[in-house]
Scaffold this motif. Structure first.
Motif, PDB file in Angstrom:
ATOM      1  N   PRO A   6       0.809  -1.226   0.000  1.00 22.16           N
ATOM      2  CA  PRO A   6       0.000   0.000   0.000  1.00 22.16           C
ATOM      3  C   PRO A   6       0.836   1.267   0.000  1.00 22.16           C
ATOM      4  CG  PRO A   6      -0.041  -1.037   2.158  1.00 22.16           C
ATOM      5  CD  PRO A   6       0.645  -2.004   1.244  1.00 22.16           C
ATOM      6  N   ARG A   7       2.048   1.209   0.528  1.00 23.43           N
ATOM      7  CA  ARG A   7       2.915   2.397   0.545  1.00 23.43           C
ATOM      8  C   ARG A   7       4.104   2.162  -0.393  1.00 23.43           C
ATOM      9  NH1 ARG A   7       2.003   5.940   4.845  1.00 23.43           N
ATOM     10  NH2 ARG A   7       0.467   5.214   6.357  1.00 23.43           N
ATOM     11  N   HIS A   8       4.242   3.046  -1.350  1.00 25.00           N
ATOM     12  CA  HIS A   8       5.350   2.925  -2.303  1.00 25.00           C
ATOM     13  C   HIS A   8       5.576   4.299  -2.906  1.00 25.00           C
ATOM     14  CE1 HIS A   8       2.710   2.983  -5.922  1.00 25.00           C
ATOM     15  NE2 HIS A   8       1.828   2.495  -5.068  1.00 25.00           N
ATOM     16  N   ARG A   9       6.474   4.394  -3.887  1.00 23.95           N
ATOM     17  CA  ARG A   9       6.877   5.702  -4.411  1.00 23.95           C
ATOM     18  C   ARG A   9       5.791   6.375  -5.254  1.00 23.95           C
ATOM     19  NH1 ARG A   9      12.245   4.735  -7.582  1.00 23.95           N
ATOM     20  NH2 ARG A   9      11.206   2.736  -8.005  1.00 23.95           N
ATOM     21  N   LEU A  14      -0.460  -0.544  -6.650  1.00 25.37           N
ATOM     22  CA  LEU A  14       0.389  -1.364  -7.524  1.00 25.37           C
ATOM     23  C   LEU A  14      -0.399  -2.419  -8.289  1.00 25.37           C
ATOM     24  CD1 LEU A  14       3.599  -1.861  -5.338  1.00 25.37           C
ATOM     25  CD2 LEU A  14       3.187  -0.220  -7.176  1.00 25.37           C
ATOM     26  N   LEU A  15      -1.650  -2.666  -7.890  1.00 31.63           N
ATOM     27  CA  LEU A  15      -2.503  -3.622  -8.597  1.00 31.63           C
ATOM     28  C   LEU A  15      -3.927  -3.079  -8.574  1.00 31.63           C
ATOM     29  CD1 LEU A  15      -2.393  -6.528  -9.932  1.00 31.63           C
ATOM     30  CD2 LEU A  15      -3.423  -7.316  -7.793  1.00 31.63           C
ATOM     31  N   PHE A  16      -4.532  -2.929  -9.747  1.00 29.88           N
ATOM     32  CA  PHE A  16      -5.908  -2.441  -9.827  1.00 29.88           C
ATOM     33  C   PHE A  16      -6.868  -3.624  -9.707  1.00 29.88           C
ATOM     34  CE2 PHE A  16      -3.582   1.083 -11.609  1.00 29.88           C
ATOM     35  CZ  PHE A  16      -4.258   2.182 -11.080  1.00 29.88           C
ATOM     36  N   LEU A  17      -7.670  -3.633  -8.653  1.00 30.91           N
ATOM     37  CA  LEU A  17      -8.510  -4.785  -8.362  1.00 30.91           C
ATOM     38  C   LEU A  17      -9.637  -4.960  -9.377  1.00 30.91           C
ATOM     39  CD1 LEU A  17      -8.745  -4.594  -4.468  1.00 30.91           C
ATOM     40  CD2 LEU A  17      -7.071  -5.791  -5.896  1.00 30.91           C
ATOM     41  N   ASP A  18     -10.168  -3.854  -9.915  1.00 33.79           N
ATOM     42  CA  ASP A  18     -11.292  -3.992 -10.834  1.00 33.79           C
ATOM     43  C   ASP A  18     -10.878  -4.579 -12.179  1.00 33.79           C
ATOM     44  OD1 ASP A  18      -9.902  -1.758 -11.657  1.00 33.79           O
ATOM     45  OD2 ASP A  18     -11.676  -0.511 -11.985  1.00 33.79           O
ATOM     46  N   LEU A  19      -9.579  -4.683 -12.438  1.00 34.23           N
ATOM     47  CA  LEU A  19      -9.105  -5.309 -13.676  1.00 34.23           C
ATOM     48  C   LEU A  19      -9.008  -6.828 -13.535  1.00 34.23           C
ATOM     49  CD1 LEU A  19      -8.291  -3.893 -16.384  1.00 34.23           C
ATOM     50  CD2 LEU A  19      -5.934  -4.429 -15.798  1.00 34.23           C
ATOM     51  N   ARG A  20      -9.487  -7.364 -12.427  1.00 31.68           N
ATOM     52  CA  ARG A  20      -9.397  -8.804 -12.178  1.00 31.68           C
ATOM     53  C   ARG A  20     -10.088  -9.616 -13.287  1.00 31.68           C
ATOM     54  NH1 ARG A  20     -12.989  -9.728  -8.185  1.00 31.68           N
ATOM     55  NH2 ARG A  20     -11.680  -8.705  -6.635  1.00 31.68           N
ATOM     56  N   ALA A  21     -11.222  -9.119 -13.780  1.00 30.62           N
ATOM     57  CA  ALA A  21     -11.928  -9.845 -14.837  1.00 30.62           C
ATOM     58  C   ALA A  21     -11.053  -9.998 -16.079  1.00 30.62           C
ATOM     59  CB  ALA A  21     -13.233  -9.132 -15.188  1.00 30.62           C
TER      60      ALA A  21
END
Length: 213
Positions: A6-9, A14-21
């Motif tokens: 969750p914390r980064h530069r 870092l991962l979009f959850l709605d793109l899971r499909a």
């Protein structure tokens, strides 16, 4: 597994959850196929393609920091992929056999096609190679994507602009493909998964599975 700290530069997750499909569809379709992952970001889609048994996977993104996360994601899954740090516009136009203009691209490529092209552009961006505008000018991306897709291949195209009408966007895709001389044989709507509900039947993330003739 993915690096999804969750914390980064950066500012985006870092991962979009709605793109899971989309990732699930790539897992189902990529086996034995060559895959071009455009605007790859941290390469979640590319990892799924490689895990599914794709013959090759190219991940293209301008951001070196995003591709570094993509390399970590590849290592977590024990897969090998190609990473191209460059603007997607000149890369895509070269693959499509189209002129890129007077400016010389950093990455020089010959024209070629892929069996599966994933086109997941940001809502809007501006760079030295021009603007990405998903509202007014999606064909600038979609036409070369069509030309870089093998006959009988598939483009998975996304549009993240909530205000874009899905049916109208589909018409834009169909017209762009016809103008490229490669009309779509089929266009399938990929709905978001049920934990991303849309109460007006107009989901913010629109995904079209386009079969290219």
């Amino acid at each position: 597994p993915y690096d999804a700290r969750p914390r980064h530069r950066g500012q985006d997750p870092l991962l979009f959850l709605d793109l899971r499909a989309v990732r699930r569809r790539v897992l189902a379709e990529a086996r034995g196929r060559s895959v071009l992952n455009l605007f790859a970001y941290t390469c979640g889609v590319g990892v799924c393609a490689a895990r599914a048994g794709a013959s090759e996977v190219w991940n293209v993104d301008f951001a070196a920091s995003a591709l570094d996360v993509g390399r970590r994601n590849a290592a977590l899954s024990g897969v090998e992929m190609t990473f191209i740090q460059d603007d997607c516009l000149p890369v895509l136009r070269q693959l499509a056999g189209l002129p890129v203009g007077r400016k010389k691209p950093d990455t020089r490529l010959d024209a070629r096609t892929f069996d599966l092209v994933v086109l997941d552009p940001p809502t809007r961006s501006t760079g030295p190679w021009g603007a990405v505008d998903l509202v007014r000018d999606y064909p600038t991306l979609f036409k070369p994507a069509v030309l870089a897709t093998a006959p009988g291949g598939t483009i998975i195209a996304t549009n993240h602009v909530a205000g874009v009408d899905r049916d109208g966007w589909h018409d834009v895709l169909q017209r762009a493909a016809r103008k490229a001389g490669r009309p779509l044989a089929d266009l399938e709507v990929l709905e978001p998964e049920e934990d991303f509900p849309s109460f007006d039947a107009q989901p913010p993330l629109k995904v079209a599975i386009c079969r290219v003739s």
